[in-house]
Design a protein around this motif. Structure first.
Motif, PDB file in Angstrom:
ATOM      1  N   MET A   1       1.210  -1.273  -0.568  1.00 58.77           N
ATOM      2  CA  MET A   1       0.131  -0.115   0.375  1.00 58.77           C
ATOM      3  C   MET A   1       0.739   0.973  -0.057  1.00 58.77           C
ATOM      4  N   LYS A   2       1.002   2.154  -0.938  1.00 55.60           N
ATOM      5  CA  LYS A   2       1.235   3.426  -0.951  1.00 55.60           C
ATOM      6  C   LYS A   2      -0.100   4.648  -0.186  1.00 55.60           C
ATOM      7  N   PHE A   3       0.428   5.411   0.183  1.00 56.36           N
ATOM      8  CA  PHE A   3      -0.442   6.056   0.802  1.00 56.36           C
ATOM      9  C   PHE A   3       0.437   8.165   0.987  1.00 56.36           C
ATOM     10  N   GLU A   4      -0.207   8.805   0.504  1.00 54.81           N
ATOM     11  CA  GLU A   4      -0.011  10.403   0.364  1.00 54.81           C
ATOM     12  C   GLU A   4      -0.840  10.796   0.993  1.00 54.81           C
ATOM     13  N   HIS A   5      -0.245  11.809   1.565  1.00 54.76           N
ATOM     14  CA  HIS A   5      -1.635  12.721   1.606  1.00 54.76           C
ATOM     15  C   HIS A   5      -0.749  14.440   2.400  1.00 54.76           C
ATOM     16  N   LEU A   6      -1.417  15.133   2.316  1.00 53.03           N
ATOM     17  CA  LEU A   6      -0.834  17.021   3.090  1.00 53.03           C
ATOM     18  C   LEU A   6      -1.988  17.535   4.042  1.00 53.03           C
ATOM     19  N   VAL A   7      -0.964  17.361   4.612  1.00 53.59           N
ATOM     20  CA  VAL A   7      -1.487  18.649   6.617  1.00 53.59           C
ATOM     21  C   VAL A   7      -1.022  19.311   5.983  1.00 53.59           C
ATOM     22  N   GLU A   8      -2.261  20.775   6.231  1.00 52.34           N
ATOM     23  CA  GLU A   8      -1.625  21.859   5.945  1.00 52.34           C
ATOM     24  C   GLU A   8      -0.903  22.517   7.400  1.00 52.34           C
ATOM     25  N   ILE A   9      -0.234  23.493   7.866  1.00 54.58           N
ATOM     26  CA  ILE A   9       0.329  23.800   9.123  1.00 54.58           C
ATOM     27  C   ILE A   9      -0.505  25.300   9.129  1.00 54.58           C
ATOM     28  N   ASN A  10       0.085  26.093   7.793  1.00 57.77           N
ATOM     29  CA  ASN A  10      -0.190  27.488   8.328  1.00 57.77           C
ATOM     30  C   ASN A  10      -1.350  27.742   7.601  1.00 57.77           C
TER      31      ASN A  10
ATOM     32  N   PHE B   1       3.025  13.881   4.042  1.00 61.20           N
ATOM     33  CA  PHE B   1       2.782  12.079   4.518  1.00 61.20           C
ATOM     34  C   PHE B   1       2.625  11.257   3.804  1.00 61.20           C
ATOM     35  N   CYS B   2       4.040  10.387   3.067  1.00 65.17           N
ATOM     36  CA  CYS B   2       4.579   9.141   2.879  1.00 65.17           C
ATOM     37  C   CYS B   2       3.954   8.327   3.557  1.00 65.17           C
ATOM     38  N   TYR B   3       3.177   7.064   3.205  1.00 63.23           N
ATOM     39  CA  TYR B   3       3.401   5.726   3.443  1.00 63.23           C
ATOM     40  C   TYR B   3       3.882   4.748   2.054  1.00 63.23           C
ATOM     41  N   GLU B   4       5.074   3.575   3.217  1.00 57.17           N
ATOM     42  CA  GLU B   4       5.091   2.406   2.129  1.00 57.17           C
ATOM     43  C   GLU B   4       4.977   1.701   2.461  1.00 57.17           C
ATOM     44  N   ASP B   5       4.293   0.337   2.816  1.00 57.85           N
ATOM     45  CA  ASP B   5       4.373  -1.110   2.894  1.00 57.85           C
ATOM     46  C   ASP B   5       5.245  -1.946   2.765  1.00 57.85           C
ATOM     47  N   GLY B   6       5.289  -2.026   0.754  1.00 57.32           N
ATOM     48  CA  GLY B   6       6.057  -3.220   0.478  1.00 57.32           C
ATOM     49  C   GLY B   6       5.600  -3.945   0.029  1.00 57.32           C
ATOM     50  N   HIS B   7       4.339  -3.939   0.010  1.00 59.41           N
ATOM     51  CA  HIS B   7       3.735  -4.685  -0.816  1.00 59.41           C
ATOM     52  C   HIS B   7       3.069  -5.225  -1.930  1.00 59.41           C
ATOM     53  N   THR B   8       2.830  -6.056  -2.794  1.00 61.84           N
ATOM     54  CA  THR B   8       2.595  -6.119  -4.297  1.00 61.84           C
ATOM     55  C   THR B   8       1.223  -5.730  -4.056  1.00 61.84           C
ATOM     56  N   ALA B   9       0.960  -5.257  -5.731  1.00 62.69           N
ATOM     57  CA  ALA B   9      -0.371  -5.329  -5.907  1.00 62.69           C
ATOM     58  C   ALA B   9      -1.800  -5.690  -5.901  1.00 62.69           C
ATOM     59  N   ALA B  10      -0.915  -7.672  -5.523  1.00 59.61           N
ATOM     60  CA  ALA B  10      -1.806  -8.352  -5.524  1.00 59.61           C
ATOM     61  C   ALA B  10      -2.082  -8.652  -4.412  1.00 59.61           C
ATOM     62  N   GLU B  11      -0.678  -7.959  -3.578  1.00 57.09           N
ATOM     63  CA  GLU B  11      -1.329  -7.901  -2.020  1.00 57.09           C
ATOM     64  C   GLU B  11      -2.129  -7.018  -1.396  1.00 57.09           C
ATOM     65  N   ASP B  12      -1.756  -5.573  -2.684  1.00 55.82           N
ATOM     66  CA  ASP B  12      -2.732  -4.522  -1.975  1.00 55.82           C
ATOM     67  C   ASP B  12      -4.375  -4.661  -2.050  1.00 55.82           C
ATOM     68  N   GLU B  13      -4.452  -5.547  -3.285  1.00 55.46           N
ATOM     69  CA  GLU B  13      -5.719  -5.668  -3.612  1.00 55.46           C
ATOM     70  C   GLU B  13      -7.114  -6.390  -2.541  1.00 55.46           C
ATOM     71  N   ALA B  14      -6.055  -6.920  -2.438  1.00 59.12           N
ATOM     72  CA  ALA B  14      -6.113  -8.274  -1.352  1.00 59.12           C
ATOM     73  C   ALA B  14      -6.220  -7.738   0.038  1.00 59.12           C
ATOM     74  N   ASN B  15      -5.319  -6.603   0.521  1.00 62.98           N
ATOM     75  CA  ASN B  15      -5.537  -6.098   1.483  1.00 62.98           C
ATOM     76  C   ASN B  15      -6.702  -4.174   1.328  1.00 62.98           C
ATOM     77  N   GLU B  16      -7.487  -4.494   0.489  1.00 62.95           N
ATOM     78  CA  GLU B  16      -7.864  -3.067   0.267  1.00 62.95           C
ATOM     79  C   GLU B  16      -9.095  -2.386   1.487  1.00 62.95           C
ATOM     80  N   MET B  17      -9.902  -3.380   1.683  1.00 62.86           N
ATOM     81  CA  MET B  17     -10.349  -2.686   2.896  1.00 62.86           C
ATOM     82  C   MET B  17      -9.363  -2.743   4.186  1.00 62.86           C
ATOM     83  N   TYR B  18      -8.529  -3.429   4.607  1.00 65.76           N
ATOM     84  CA  TYR B  18      -7.770  -3.365   6.055  1.00 65.76           C
ATOM     85  C   TYR B  18      -7.612  -2.322   5.764  1.00 65.76           C
ATOM     86  N   ASP B  19      -6.421  -1.918   4.497  1.00 67.07           N
ATOM     87  CA  ASP B  19      -5.739  -0.907   4.120  1.00 67.07           C
ATOM     88  C   ASP B  19      -6.331   0.258   4.071  1.00 67.07           C
TER      89      ASP B  19
END
Length: 160
Positions: free
Chosen positions: A1-10, A110-128
């Motif tokens: 799973m790759k996930f990123e988002h921005l949080v505004e500070i000011n 914030f950029c997250y990566e868990d190293g899973h393959t696309a197939a693992e990401d698909e299987a874990n979609e609800m959890y992710d």
């Protein structure tokens, strides 16, 4: 799973919100690495086992679970957490990067990566989906704590 988002500070359009400096924000991000219990209530212990000017290795205790991670940083730019595979834990990483598209208009990406393959990401979609929501909430909370510390002058004192 790759996930990123921005949080505004000011939010420069809101005069009621105190503008914090890039250095205060940076110090807050470093404080999160050095003292994560201030930001994550369910951490039982954290020990820095190795440290240089640009990195640290930590051992973090969550109940009976002990995780070793490595934190690297580039001053006023980013903090990068890497968790190598250990026991039942797969490798993962988190990068917190400061962005400033115009003076004082600060964001943290914030950029997250868990190293899973696309197939693992698909299987874990609800959890992710749950994980993405939890990560977002934790990141917003991190910025809230940093803002409170900055507004209280505590990050200024730490910068000296």
């Amino acid at each position: 799973m790759k996930f990123e988002h921005l949080v505004e500070i000011n939010d420069l359009s809101n005069p009621l919100i105190e503008v914090i400096s890039r250095e205060q924000l940076w110090r807050g991000l470093i404080l999160r690495a050095e003292s994560p219990k201030m930001f994550v209530s369910y951490i039982d212990q954290c020990a820095i086992t190795d440290r240089t000017e640009v990195s640290m290795t930590r051992e973090i205790q969550y109940g009976t679970l002990l995780i070793t991670d490595h934190v690297s940083m580039v001053h006023n730019d980013y903090v990068h957490y890497e968790v190598p595979a250990q026991d039942q834990i797969p490798p993962s990483s988190l990068r917190m990067s400061i962005e400033e598209p115009e003076p004082d208009h600060l964001f943290v990406r914030f950029c997250y990566e868990d190293g899973h393959t696309a197939a693992e990401d698909e299987a874990n979609e609800m959890y992710d989906e749950y994980r993405r929501s939890a990560y977002h909430e934790a990141d917003v909370d991190t910025i809230r704590v940093i803002r409170e510390l900055a507004e209280g002058g505590l990050l200024n004192a730490l910068m000296n």
